[in-house]
Design a protein around this motif. Structure first.
Motif, PDB file in Angstrom:
ATOM      1  N   GLY A  12      21.625   5.784  -5.329  1.00 15.75           N
ATOM      2  CA  GLY A  12      21.072   6.310  -6.570  1.00 15.75           C
ATOM      3  C   GLY A  12      20.483   7.684  -6.411  1.00 15.75           C
ATOM      4  O   GLY A  12      19.438   7.841  -5.777  1.00 15.75           O
ATOM      5  N   SER A  13      21.157   8.681  -6.965  1.00 12.48           N
ATOM      6  CA  SER A  13      20.669  10.066  -6.920  1.00 12.48           C
ATOM      7  C   SER A  13      19.393  10.201  -7.762  1.00 12.48           C
ATOM      8  O   SER A  13      19.267   9.559  -8.806  1.00 12.48           O
ATOM      9  N   PRO A  14      18.412  10.955  -7.266  1.00 13.13           N
ATOM     10  CA  PRO A  14      18.432  11.941  -6.180  1.00 13.13           C
ATOM     11  C   PRO A  14      17.941  11.404  -4.843  1.00 13.13           C
ATOM     12  O   PRO A  14      17.660  12.185  -3.936  1.00 13.13           O
ATOM     13  N   LEU A  23       5.264   0.840  -5.032  1.00 16.77           N
ATOM     14  CA  LEU A  23       4.823   0.407  -6.362  1.00 16.77           C
ATOM     15  C   LEU A  23       3.302   0.481  -6.371  1.00 16.77           C
ATOM     16  O   LEU A  23       2.607  -0.501  -6.136  1.00 16.77           O
ATOM     17  N   ASN A  24       2.786   1.671  -6.637  1.00 15.49           N
ATOM     18  CA  ASN A  24       1.360   1.934  -6.483  1.00 15.49           C
ATOM     19  C   ASN A  24       0.612   2.025  -7.811  1.00 15.49           C
ATOM     20  O   ASN A  24      -0.466   2.584  -7.881  1.00 15.49           O
ATOM     21  N   ARG A  25       1.209   1.490  -8.861  1.00 14.33           N
ATOM     22  CA  ARG A  25       0.532   1.394 -10.154  1.00 14.33           C
ATOM     23  C   ARG A  25       0.740  -0.006 -10.708  1.00 14.33           C
ATOM     24  O   ARG A  25       1.691  -0.696 -10.336  1.00 14.33           O
ATOM     25  N   SER A  26      -0.130  -0.421 -11.600  1.00 14.04           N
ATOM     26  CA  SER A  26       0.006  -1.763 -12.166  1.00 14.04           C
ATOM     27  C   SER A  26       1.268  -1.898 -13.006  1.00 14.04           C
ATOM     28  O   SER A  26       1.801  -2.993 -13.167  1.00 14.04           O
ATOM     29  N   GLN A  27       1.761  -0.783 -13.535  1.00 15.37           N
ATOM     30  CA  GLN A  27       3.061  -0.776 -14.215  1.00 15.37           C
ATOM     31  C   GLN A  27       3.768   0.533 -13.915  1.00 15.37           C
ATOM     32  O   GLN A  27       3.157   1.604 -13.977  1.00 15.37           O
ATOM     33  N   MET A  28       5.045   0.434 -13.565  1.00 14.21           N
ATOM     34  CA  MET A  28       5.843   1.626 -13.305  1.00 14.21           C
ATOM     35  C   MET A  28       7.147   1.524 -14.093  1.00 14.21           C
ATOM     36  O   MET A  28       7.745   0.446 -14.185  1.00 14.21           O
ATOM     37  N   ILE A  29       7.539   2.647 -14.674  1.00 11.53           N
ATOM     38  CA  ILE A  29       8.755   2.689 -15.486  1.00 11.53           C
ATOM     39  C   ILE A  29       9.838   3.458 -14.734  1.00 11.53           C
ATOM     40  O   ILE A  29       9.598   4.548 -14.215  1.00 11.53           O
ATOM     41  N   ILE A  30      11.012   2.869 -14.677  1.00 16.28           N
ATOM     42  CA  ILE A  30      12.185   3.512 -14.095  1.00 16.28           C
ATOM     43  C   ILE A  30      13.060   4.010 -15.235  1.00 16.28           C
ATOM     44  O   ILE A  30      13.319   3.276 -16.197  1.00 16.28           O
ATOM     45  N   GLY A  31      13.516   5.247 -15.129  1.00 14.11           N
ATOM     46  CA  GLY A  31      14.336   5.797 -16.202  1.00 14.11           C
ATOM     47  C   GLY A  31      14.910   7.149 -15.843  1.00 14.11           C
ATOM     48  O   GLY A  31      15.052   7.495 -14.666  1.00 14.11           O
ATOM     49  N   ARG A  32      15.213   7.926 -16.884  1.00 10.77           N
ATOM     50  CA  ARG A  32      15.799   9.262 -16.721  1.00 10.77           C
ATOM     51  C   ARG A  32      14.907  10.282 -17.415  1.00 10.77           C
ATOM     52  O   ARG A  32      14.354  10.022 -18.488  1.00 10.77           O
ATOM     53  N   ARG A  33      14.771  11.441 -16.793  1.00 16.07           N
ATOM     54  CA  ARG A  33      13.939  12.489 -17.366  1.00 16.07           C
ATOM     55  C   ARG A  33      14.495  12.939 -18.720  1.00 16.07           C
ATOM     56  O   ARG A  33      15.698  12.970 -18.935  1.00 16.07           O
ATOM     57  N   GLY A  34      13.588  13.304 -19.605  1.00 14.79           N
ATOM     58  CA  GLY A  34      13.979  13.841 -20.902  1.00 14.79           C
ATOM     59  C   GLY A  34      12.983  14.888 -21.345  1.00 14.79           C
ATOM     60  O   GLY A  34      12.028  15.210 -20.618  1.00 14.79           O
ATOM     61  N   PRO A  39       9.568   9.654 -16.260  1.00 17.23           N
ATOM     62  CA  PRO A  39       9.291   8.277 -15.827  1.00 17.23           C
ATOM     63  C   PRO A  39       8.622   8.264 -14.459  1.00 17.23           C
ATOM     64  O   PRO A  39       8.625   9.274 -13.740  1.00 17.23           O
ATOM     65  N   ASP A  40       8.074   7.148 -14.074  1.00 22.69           N
ATOM     66  CA  ASP A  40       7.437   7.040 -12.759  1.00 22.69           C
ATOM     67  C   ASP A  40       8.475   7.172 -11.641  1.00 22.69           C
ATOM     68  O   ASP A  40       8.200   7.759 -10.596  1.00 22.69           O
ATOM     69  N   ILE A  41       9.645   6.612 -11.866  1.00 22.27           N
ATOM     70  CA  ILE A  41      10.758   6.726 -10.923  1.00 22.27           C
ATOM     71  C   ILE A  41      11.965   7.199 -11.720  1.00 22.27           C
ATOM     72  O   ILE A  41      12.423   6.501 -12.637  1.00 22.27           O
ATOM     73  N   ALA A  42      12.475   8.381 -11.396  1.00 25.19           N
ATOM     74  CA  ALA A  42      13.544   8.982 -12.199  1.00 25.19           C
ATOM     75  C   ALA A  42      14.844   9.047 -11.415  1.00 25.19           C
ATOM     76  O   ALA A  42      14.869   9.452 -10.245  1.00 25.19           O
ATOM     77  N   PHE A  43      15.935   8.651 -12.085  1.00 30.04           N
ATOM     78  CA  PHE A  43      17.270   8.739 -11.502  1.00 30.04           C
ATOM     79  C   PHE A  43      18.125   9.692 -12.325  1.00 30.04           C
ATOM     80  O   PHE A  43      17.988   9.778 -13.547  1.00 30.04           O
ATOM     81  N   ASN A  44      19.032  10.395 -11.622  1.00 33.37           N
ATOM     82  CA  ASN A  44      19.914  11.354 -12.271  1.00 33.37           C
ATOM     83  C   ASN A  44      21.238  10.686 -12.607  1.00 33.37           C
ATOM     84  O   ASN A  44      22.202  10.762 -11.841  1.00 33.37           O
ATOM     85  N   ASN A  45      21.288   9.998 -13.717  1.00 31.99           N
ATOM     86  CA  ASN A  45      22.524   9.329 -14.111  1.00 31.99           C
ATOM     87  C   ASN A  45      22.509   9.152 -15.626  1.00 31.99           C
ATOM     88  O   ASN A  45      21.526   8.654 -16.186  1.00 31.99           O
ATOM     89  N   ILE A  46      23.619   9.525 -16.286  1.00 33.15           N
ATOM     90  CA  ILE A  46      23.658   9.467 -17.745  1.00 33.15           C
ATOM     91  C   ILE A  46      23.636   8.034 -18.272  1.00 33.15           C
ATOM     92  O   ILE A  46      23.358   7.813 -19.459  1.00 33.15           O
ATOM     93  N   PHE A  47      23.931   7.064 -17.394  1.00 29.93           N
ATOM     94  CA  PHE A  47      23.921   5.674 -17.828  1.00 29.93           C
ATOM     95  C   PHE A  47      22.531   5.046 -17.743  1.00 29.93           C
ATOM     96  O   PHE A  47      22.352   3.882 -18.077  1.00 29.93           O
ATOM     97  N   VAL A  48      21.563   5.807 -17.261  1.00 32.38           N
ATOM     98  CA  VAL A  48      20.180   5.348 -17.196  1.00 32.38           C
ATOM     99  C   VAL A  48      19.460   5.782 -18.456  1.00 32.38           C
ATOM    100  O   VAL A  48      19.475   6.967 -18.808  1.00 32.38           O
ATOM    101  N   SER A  49      18.831   4.854 -19.147  1.00 32.53           N
ATOM    102  CA  SER A  49      18.058   5.197 -20.338  1.00 32.53           C
ATOM    103  C   SER A  49      16.769   5.897 -19.920  1.00 32.53           C
ATOM    104  O   SER A  49      16.309   5.762 -18.783  1.00 32.53           O
ATOM    105  N   ARG A  50      16.174   6.644 -20.851  1.00 35.37           N
ATOM    106  CA  ARG A  50      14.940   7.356 -20.511  1.00 35.37           C
ATOM    107  C   ARG A  50      13.835   6.372 -20.122  1.00 35.37           C
ATOM    108  O   ARG A  50      13.095   6.603 -19.185  1.00 35.37           O
TER     109      ARG A  50
END
Length: 225
Positions: A12-14, A23-34, A39-50
């Motif tokens: 998973g790029s990058p 996982l250093n927060r009580s909630q972390m969101i994985i997504g794509r930058r916009g 997001p807390d963890i961002a991936f560079n892929n168009i198939f990933v929602s924000r």
């Protein structure tokens, strides 16, 4: 908050393969930058929602939830129902973006994991035995065995209790945890499913280990002499 667990990136790029993400927060969101969104963890892929999925810590348990993403979130190859929480267990596999992004959950902190594993692939070495949860492989005595998802969970559980009985219900909860509605609920797993699974694992490893059925109680793994 000190990280009690982490996500390991298989692909998973990058990120590079083997990257540990605490996982250093009580909630972390994985997504794509916009625009105006990070997001807390961002991936560079168009198939990933924000806002693709969240991982939360509640009452000592880590929960994953798909945030109604377009292409879905898969846990152990099962697609999550949007906005329904699923309990993460050690070595649970997570994939998104049409399986181009693959992750693994570890319930150990980075420091504990670093002490436990000598490689980024998170192999667990015990004498001449190695379990690789990312590749779902067992290496022992110069042999390497490759398992399906459920086969790997089965052999991993049995190896944690060598020469001890693993109750059938523990096997069901570990291997078929996606069917659990609550932590205490009995799973709808038939004896035929369990027997078929044990048969496949036995067939693959019969030259190295023995898996004995203790009628009405469970299974015992031991090593061939």
């Amino acid at each position: 908050m000190k990280a009690l667990a982490n996500i390991i990136v298989e692909s998973g790029s990058p990120f590079e393969k083997g990257t540990f993400i605490p996982l250093n927060r009580s909630q972390m969101i994985i997504g794509r930058r916009g625009d105006n969104w990070e997001p807390d963890i961002a991936f560079n892929n168009i198939f990933v929602s924000r806002k693709h999925l969240s991982i939360s810590l509640e009452n000592g348990m880590y929960l994953i939830k798909d945030l109604n993403s377009k292409h879905g979130t898969f846990v152990n190859n099962q697609r999550l129902i949007p906005n329904e929480e699923f309990i993460l267990k050690d070595s649970t596999e997570i994939s998104i973006a049409n399986h181009l992004i693959k992750l693994s959950f570890s319930s150990s902190s980075i420091e504990q994991t670093a002490d436990m594993v000598p490689t980024v692939q998170m192999c667990k070495w015990v004498n001449n035995l190695a379990l690789d949860p990312l590749r779902q492989e067992l290496s022992i005595q110069g042999n390497t065995f490759i398992f399906s998802d459920k086969e790997y969970k089965c052999i991993e559980l049995l190896l944690t209790k060598v020469n001890q009985i693993v109750p059938i219900e523990d096997m069901k909860k570990c291997v078929w945890n996606e069917r659990a509605q609550t932590e205490s609920a009995l799973l709808d797993v038939s004896s035929d499913e369990v027997n078929a699974l044990i048969y496949r694992v036995r067939k693959k490893t019969q030259d190295i280990v023995q898996i004995e059925n203790i009628r009405g109680k469970g299974y015992i793994l031991s090593f061939n002499k």
